[in-house]
Design an enzyme around this catalytic site. Structure first.
Site, PDB file in Angstrom:
ATOM      1  CE1 TYR A  98      -3.674   2.537   0.728  1.00 37.34           C
ATOM      2  CE2 TYR A  98      -2.372   3.197   2.630  1.00 37.34           C
ATOM      3  CZ  TYR A  98      -3.432   3.420   1.768  1.00 37.34           C
ATOM      4  OH  TYR A  98      -4.244   4.520   1.944  1.00 37.34           O
ATOM      5  CE  LYS A 119      -3.764   5.240  -1.342  1.00 37.24           C
ATOM      6  NZ  LYS A 119      -4.845   5.877  -2.113  1.00 37.24           N
TER       7      LYS A 119
END
Ligand code: NAP
Length: 250
Positions: free
Chosen positions: A155, A159
């Site tokens: 993640y 991002k």
């Protein structure tokens, strides 16, 4: 009203932060395209609420991970409204797992939902925006893309990719009069966040790491997002702003 006459598409706006952004943009005068993948009832309820505000609205089911579905989503928006002024790339998910246990499939799923989706939606939304020679994209990144996060390596990598994507695309499309910025929230109190993060971790985070001493709420994210989508932010592009109660202070 700061978005009067504009058409805004917010991906993943049936629930959570995206829903709140869609409502705020409608209150600022924009007609809204709600997008969802599974939560049809919630998306229809959000659309109804926007109608009550006096705005036009369309709710479209489409997974932002699939090119053909994103083409359908943006095609529906342009067919109904004749233009697209604002894209908020919000849809995303944040699974927690120790790095050593992450499988290839799990890595690919996070990259598809949190990074490839931003590529697909931006590339396809830019077709009408380029024709108009105006438009703005706001990407919902995360502080994990700035400073990392334990047990969230895929993640955080995705991002971080969204943040670099924001800067690179902003440089490339500035000559067309189109801006691209990112908002990087800290932990925001949505149903998903409360489900994913253990209560003890949230308590330690707000007590020792967040100077303002609380989780964010979806409402904390919307003011900056609406501002970045408005004409007032017309000279701002390629920037990343944390909304995190002071957690990163970069
Ligand atoms: P959420 O409450 O779980 O909502 C996610 C939204 O995305 C839902 O509307 C969901 O719709 C939609 N969605 C999921 N998969 C999709 C897909 N394949 N195609 C289209 N829509 C899809 O999430 P949130 O907490 O509001 O987070 C929203 C964004 O903020 C994400 O990008 C997240 O990474 C970022 N963020 C969140 C936090 C936080 O603590 N909450 C912190 C930093 C950044 P369906 O229900 O229909 O699938």
């Amino acid at each position: 009203m700061r978005l009067a006459g504009k058409v805004a598409l917010v991906t993943g706006s049936s629930r959570g932060i995206g829903r709140e952004i869609a409502m705020a943009m409608a209150r600022e005068g924009a007609d809204i395209v709600i997008n969802y993948s599974r939560s049809k009832d919630a998306a229809e309820a959000a659309a109804e609420e926007i109608k009550q505000l006096g705005r036009q609205v369309l709710a479209v089911q489409a997974s932002v991970t699939e090119r053909s579905q994103v083409e359908h989503l943006i095609g529906c928006a342009v067919e109904k409204f004749g233009r697209l002024d604002v894209l908020v790339n919000n849809a995303g998910g944040f699974p927690i797992k120790p790095f050593a246990m992450v499988t290839d499939d799990e890595w690919d799923e996070v990259m598809a939902l949190d990074l490839k989706s931003v590529f697909l939606c931006s590339q396809i939304a830019l077709v009408p925006m380029r024709g108009q020679r105006s438009g703005t994209i706001v990407n919902i990144a995360s502080v994990s893309g700035l400073v990392g996060a334990v047990s969230m390596v895929p993640y955080a990598a995705a991002k971080g990719g969204v943040i670099a994507f924001t800067k690179a695309l902003a440089r490339e499309i500035a000559p067309m009069g189109i801006t691209v910025n990112a908002v990087a929230p800290g932990i925001i109190e949505t149903d998903t966040a409360l489900d994913v993060f253990p209560e003890t971790a949230l308590k330690a985070y707000t007590t020792y790491q967040v100077p303002l001493g609380r989780l964010g709420s979806p409402a904390d994210v919307v003011g900056l997002t609406v501002f970045l989508a408005s004409a007032e932010a017309g000279y701002i592009t390629g920037q990343v702003y944390a909304v995190d109660g002071g957690y990163t202070m970069q």
